[in-house]
Scaffold this motif. Structure first.
Motif, PDB file in Angstrom:
ATOM      1  N   ALA A  82      27.431   6.152  54.876  1.00  0.00           N
ATOM      2  CA  ALA A  82      27.748   5.359  56.071  1.00  0.00           C
ATOM      3  C   ALA A  82      26.481   4.714  56.638  1.00  0.00           C
ATOM      4  CB  ALA A  82      28.412   6.238  57.125  1.00  0.00           C
ATOM      5  N   ASN A  86      25.881   0.719  56.598  1.00  0.00           N
ATOM      6  CA  ASN A  86      25.676   0.063  57.898  1.00  0.00           C
ATOM      7  C   ASN A  86      24.535  -0.943  57.843  1.00  0.00           C
ATOM      8  OD1 ASN A  86      26.202  -0.104  60.834  1.00  0.00           O
ATOM      9  ND2 ASN A  86      24.157   0.768  61.012  1.00  0.00           N
ATOM     10  N   LYS A  94      30.060  -5.643  52.190  1.00  0.00           N
ATOM     11  CA  LYS A  94      30.253  -4.391  52.920  1.00  0.00           C
ATOM     12  C   LYS A  94      31.720  -3.959  52.887  1.00  0.00           C
ATOM     13  CE  LYS A  94      29.272  -2.349  57.469  1.00  0.00           C
ATOM     14  NZ  LYS A  94      28.672  -2.587  58.806  1.00  0.00           N
ATOM     15  N   GLN A  98      33.315  -0.693  50.948  1.00  0.00           N
ATOM     16  CA  GLN A  98      34.079   0.223  51.796  1.00  0.00           C
ATOM     17  C   GLN A  98      35.466   0.463  51.211  1.00  0.00           C
ATOM     18  OE1 GLN A  98      33.726  -0.640  56.013  1.00  0.00           O
ATOM     19  NE2 GLN A  98      35.833   0.001  56.360  1.00  0.00           N
ATOM     20  N   MET A 165      33.374   8.735  55.356  1.00  0.00           N
ATOM     21  CA  MET A 165      32.502   7.593  55.593  1.00  0.00           C
ATOM     22  C   MET A 165      33.106   6.649  56.632  1.00  0.00           C
ATOM     23  SD  MET A 165      31.524   4.543  52.985  1.00  0.00           S
ATOM     24  CE  MET A 165      33.166   3.901  53.275  1.00  0.00           C
ATOM     25  N   TYR A 168      32.497   7.965  60.162  1.00  0.00           N
ATOM     26  CA  TYR A 168      31.131   7.789  60.658  1.00  0.00           C
ATOM     27  C   TYR A 168      30.797   6.305  60.876  1.00  0.00           C
ATOM     28  CZ  TYR A 168      30.627  12.675  59.499  1.00  0.00           C
ATOM     29  OH  TYR A 168      30.804  14.036  59.453  1.00  0.00           O
ATOM     30  N   LEU A 169      31.378   5.425  60.068  1.00  0.00           N
ATOM     31  CA  LEU A 169      31.188   3.991  60.308  1.00  0.00           C
ATOM     32  C   LEU A 169      31.812   3.588  61.641  1.00  0.00           C
ATOM     33  CD1 LEU A 169      31.799   2.336  56.813  1.00  0.00           C
ATOM     34  CD2 LEU A 169      29.670   2.351  58.121  1.00  0.00           C
ATOM     35  N   SER A 173      29.825   1.992  64.791  1.00  0.00           N
ATOM     36  CA  SER A 173      30.207   0.710  65.400  1.00  0.00           C
ATOM     37  C   SER A 173      30.347   0.802  66.918  1.00  0.00           C
ATOM     38  CB  SER A 173      31.533   0.227  64.787  1.00  0.00           C
ATOM     39  OG  SER A 173      32.601   1.093  65.135  1.00  0.00           O
ATOM     40  N   THR A 198      20.634   5.673  65.698  1.00  0.00           N
ATOM     41  CA  THR A 198      21.916   5.854  65.013  1.00  0.00           C
ATOM     42  C   THR A 198      22.289   7.325  64.853  1.00  0.00           C
ATOM     43  OG1 THR A 198      21.484   3.808  63.771  1.00  0.00           O
ATOM     44  CG2 THR A 198      23.264   5.219  62.994  1.00  0.00           C
TER      45      THR A 198
END
Length: 288
Positions: A82, A86, A94, A98, A165, A168-169, A173, A198
């Motif tokens: 992740a 990012n 991306k 994903q 993932m 956590y993304l 965000s 982060t």
């Protein structure tokens, strides 16, 4: 709204709560022809046998090793991916990555097990490569007890890390962009922004995911193990769920199998309660 919930409540009562009455078999010498009401009551004898049989100990140890390995890698790897994803600036690339890493999550273990057998079989892709490139004899990967746990953990990680993932993304965000701007003004590069902005901001989510996973410490994945293991790998691959299946449905020891399952459920319930308590204490997460 209560009327809308009613069908789900009825289904839960029928298929989740009503079958719990069968747990009384754990305290009986259950005979199918006598039924629950006619079988002899033996108290805790079935639970005592759990700690007398070597196979029971081995299944508990295997379950713990496999489940903890899955938990640790399943926590660390999605965070790393992740964080790396990012940093990708091209939105098309991306989104494509994903999607690709998330797709295996929707595959059943029957399908994945078939793929692994084709890849790791005696005449599979890996053995063909090893034979042609290095002249090695075929290796029976899925029949090698020493390799079985690693294959199970790695295949589970490949199948499931995409879901973690995504979590956590989503957390990344939601980070306030002004924090990154302040870090840039202070001269922080991308690495230091990740390290000091982060990671601390997603730490509450990491704590929640880690603590909630404690409740699954005795769930090593029946579907996966059942579709991959064989008698050759019982010593390292047999887990509580597969052991209960064999003892109950294959060998006909219904009372003993029920006792093992109830023991596992009791420990899991305790660990789940502890996990929610820790999640509330350290991350403020609560369901009710």
């Amino acid at each position: 709204m209560y009327i809308m919930l009613l069908p789900a409540i009825i289904l839960a009562l029928i298929f989740c709560y009503a079958p719990m009455g069968g747990l009384i078999m754990a305290f009986q010498n259950y005979k199918p022809w006598l039924g629950i009401t006619g079988s002899e009551f033996v108290g805790l004898d079935n639970f005592k046998q759990i700690f007398e049989f070597k196979e029971s100990y081995q299944a508990i140890i295997n379950t713990f090793i496999i489940a903890v390995s899955k938990m640790v890698l399943g926590l660390i790897f999605p965070i790393i991916i992740a964080l790396l994803l990012n940093e990708v600036q091209n939105m098309g690339l991306k989104k494509g990555i994903q999607t690709l890493v998330y797709l295996p999550h929707f595959l059943s273990w029957v399908t994945v097990a078939g793929m692994l057998r084709d890849i790791l079989g005696m005449d599979g892709i890996v053995n063909m490569f090893l034979s042609k490139a290095f002249g090695m004899n075929p290796i029976f990967f899925l029949g090698n007890a020493g390799m079985f746990r690693q294959i199970v953990v790695i295949s589970d990680l490949w199948k499931g890390f995409g879901f973690g993932m995504i979590v956590y993304l989503a957390a990344i965000s939601n980070i306030d962009q002004s924090l990154y701007e302040a870090a840039q003004i202070d001269g922080a590069g991308r690495w230091k922004q990740t390290l000091y902005v982060t990671i601390p901001c997603i730490l509450p989510m990491v704590i929640v995911m880690a603590t909630l996973s404690l409740g699954n410490v005795l769930n090593a994945g029946f579907d996966q193990i059942f579709n991959l293991y064989s008698p050759l790998t019982y010593s390292t691959g047999d887990i509580i769920d597969t052991y209960v299946y064999r003892q109950s449905l294959v060998n006909g020891q219904y009372s003993f199998g029920t006792a093992v399952g109830l023991f596992k459920s009791g420990v899991s319930l305790f660990l789940t309660a502890v996990a929610y308590k820790l999640a509330y204490k350290f991350a403020g997460y609560r369901i009710f």
